[in-house]
Enzyme design. Sequence first.
Site, mmCIF file in Angstrom:
data_model
loop_
_atom_site.group_PDB
_atom_site.id
_atom_site.type_symbol
_atom_site.label_atom_id
_atom_site.label_comp_id
_atom_site.label_asym_id
_atom_site.label_seq_id
_atom_site.Cartn_x
_atom_site.Cartn_y
_atom_site.Cartn_z
ATOM 1 N N PRO A 2 42.425 35.550 43.174
ATOM 2 C CG PRO A 2 41.774 34.563 45.180
ATOM 3 C CD PRO A 2 41.506 35.751 44.296
ATOM 4 C CD GLU A 3 45.599 35.078 37.904
ATOM 5 O OE1 GLU A 3 46.142 34.365 37.022
ATOM 6 O OE2 GLU A 3 45.902 36.273 38.083
ATOM 7 C CG HIS A 82 39.363 41.591 56.351
ATOM 8 N ND1 HIS A 82 38.701 42.797 56.340
ATOM 9 C CD2 HIS A 82 40.680 41.878 56.558
ATOM 10 C CE1 HIS A 82 39.575 43.779 56.513
ATOM 11 N NE2 HIS A 82 40.772 43.249 56.655
ATOM 12 N NE ARG A 100 38.944 45.352 46.296
ATOM 13 C CZ ARG A 100 39.326 45.674 45.062
ATOM 14 N NH1 ARG A 100 40.451 45.160 44.573
ATOM 15 N NH2 ARG A 100 38.602 46.483 44.316
ATOM 16 N NE ARG A 254 42.076 42.802 35.447
ATOM 17 C CZ ARG A 254 41.960 41.542 35.879
ATOM 18 N NH1 ARG A 254 41.142 40.701 35.253
ATOM 19 N NH2 ARG A 254 42.634 41.128 36.936
#
Length: 267
Positions: A2-3, A82, A100, A254
């Site tokens: 998430p940015e 999750h 994750r 990246r």
Amino acid sequence: MPELPEVETTRRRLRPLVLGQTLRQVVHRDPARYRNTALAEGRRILEVDRRGKFLLFALEGGVELVAHLGMTGGFRLEPTPHTRAALVLEGRTLYFHDPRRFGRLFGVRRGDYREIPLLLRLGPEPLSEAFAFPGFFRGLKESARPLKALLLDQRLAAGVGNIYADEALFRARLSPFRPARSLTEEEARRLYRALREVLAEAVELGGSTLSDQSYRQPDGLPGGFQTRHAVYGREGLPCPACGRPVERRVVAGRGTHFCPTCQGEGP
């Protein structure tokens, strides 16, 4: 990960739901990942802020609960398979969804970010008045790093990550491999405008939900900006401007998507 647009969307959706509520308990089983959360318990939520990719719940008594969503984290209004932590309020519970397990929660005294060093070195918010062109241009001229690497650094513009760096560079027609200090003032202005435009549009559309579906808004709805991606995640597909296949290479570790025709071939 998430940015800025995804975290800002989360902030905007959560704020009216939690403001004035007392955070009764932070439930989790991982004190190494969710640190000192007991400090936040029993305190009323006064504000929900954001810095870069961090959410900051301002609580009474000069305390903050700081959330970093990691690679796949986010707050949901309903539990998921999750769910890793839960913020129990008076009238509802917020569930921290994190497949994750890279997300973090920190209970801290307001402004004491010694355990969160990244927060201490964030640059200006790119959608704020503090993000002025002279400082941006100076930051470019002081760096020999590739543009993509510098945009990800967080000191030039807080909250920019892989998606929006790629999209802004495409919109500005600049190669992600270009040394930052090689930009002319006109090129730097293009990048400055493109960065602000891309981020503002993404916030308006609720962020980007990718094929892994890891990011969704708190109510479970997807974001909408992924439909406007020109290059990110589109390797091998035609560039929307010229039709040449979008390429993917690695910059600063990246994956980086770009159009060799519109932005330059690169090394």
